[in-house]
Scaffold this motif. Sequence first.
Motif, PDB file in Angstrom:
ATOM      1  N   PRO A  63       0.790  -1.242   0.000  1.00 19.75           N
ATOM      2  CA  PRO A  63       0.000   0.000   0.000  1.00 19.75           C
ATOM      3  C   PRO A  63       0.820   1.289   0.000  1.00 19.75           C
ATOM      4  O   PRO A  63       0.558   2.162  -0.835  1.00 19.75           O
ATOM      5  N   PRO A  64       1.828   1.461   0.873  1.00 20.66           N
ATOM      6  CA  PRO A  64       2.576   2.721   0.824  1.00 20.66           C
ATOM      7  C   PRO A  64       3.273   2.943  -0.514  1.00 20.66           C
ATOM      8  O   PRO A  64       3.284   4.064  -1.039  1.00 20.66           O
ATOM      9  N   LEU A  65       3.849   1.878  -1.071  1.00 17.94           N
ATOM     10  CA  LEU A  65       4.531   2.006  -2.363  1.00 17.94           C
ATOM     11  C   LEU A  65       3.543   2.368  -3.461  1.00 17.94           C
ATOM     12  O   LEU A  65       3.802   3.246  -4.287  1.00 17.94           O
ATOM     13  N   ALA A  66       2.393   1.694  -3.474  1.00 19.79           N
ATOM     14  CA  ALA A  66       1.384   1.972  -4.496  1.00 19.79           C
ATOM     15  C   ALA A  66       0.863   3.397  -4.381  1.00 19.79           C
ATOM     16  O   ALA A  66       0.610   4.055  -5.404  1.00 19.79           O
ATOM     17  N   MET A  67       0.712   3.884  -3.160  1.00 18.78           N
ATOM     18  CA  MET A  67       0.206   5.245  -2.977  1.00 18.78           C
ATOM     19  C   MET A  67       1.180   6.276  -3.530  1.00 18.78           C
ATOM     20  O   MET A  67       0.790   7.384  -3.898  1.00 18.78           O
ATOM     21  N   TYR A  68       2.448   5.915  -3.609  1.00 17.23           N
ATOM     22  CA  TYR A  68       3.434   6.817  -4.225  1.00 17.23           C
ATOM     23  C   TYR A  68       3.510   6.626  -5.734  1.00 17.23           C
ATOM     24  O   TYR A  68       3.513   7.592  -6.502  1.00 17.23           O
ATOM     25  N   LEU A  69       3.567   5.371  -6.196  1.00 17.32           N
ATOM     26  CA  LEU A  69       3.813   5.104  -7.606  1.00 17.32           C
ATOM     27  C   LEU A  69       2.592   5.312  -8.502  1.00 17.32           C
ATOM     28  O   LEU A  69       2.724   5.829  -9.624  1.00 17.32           O
TER      29      LEU A  69
END
Length: 257
Positions: free
Chosen positions: A157-163
Amino acid sequence: MISSPVDLSATTIAVAFAGVFLICFMKGAFGGGFSIVGIPLLSIVMDPVTAGGLLAPLFIAMDLFALFFWKPSTWSKPDLALLLPGLVVGIACGYLVFRFLDHRAIAIVMAVTTLIFVGIWFAGGGKINIRPRSTSKAITAGFASGVTTMVAHSGGPPLAMYLLPLGLTKEIYAGTTSLFFTVGNATKAVPWLLLVKPTMGVWKLMAICLLAIPAGVWLGWRLHGVLDQRQIYRTCYGLLIVTALKLLWDGISGYVA
């Protein structure tokens, strides 16, 4: 802590194999980050801590195989340069959280944050709105992903929210995610094994589950090739909902159990 003994019955082997296959499929299709979707299957036949010990080394094998498909040409190197330092620091902090603090609260906070992020996206009509790269957001995302991947095997989730808001092509998104979690899973494997100390039964089951990796990753990669850019993004946002709900359930049930 030492992982619980595992009964190597046909049911246990079949369920664990299916869980690992599902995780590999998600890694082939989306580059990783959604491994938590397979953990409920593993939890049918073993406790979550034992499942974590089983998966930690398997993640490395999955990642190495996935990199045959997600080659360097699919990596967003400027984003990885910003994300990876925070990831490593986050894993170290996650190790301390797992040992000394309440990781259930971390799961709940991340779940609520993810649901808000997805809700805003759907409220905006589900459009792919491209936003500029942000150093501060990348560092924060890498750190948050490191913490949650260590305490809950759910750094997606944190990575997806950035990418996702960057509007990367589906290949660059998947390749960048794949390399990100290759580094993360290799970094967290030793801390997890120190925490869990798998039994001989777990190691045997791990060896059996290795056989699920090639077919699972390959089939996921074939699915990725069939879906178009919009379908990939919609699927990723949908999977974020599943992941967030699982995190929320794990966090809340930990308090009421």
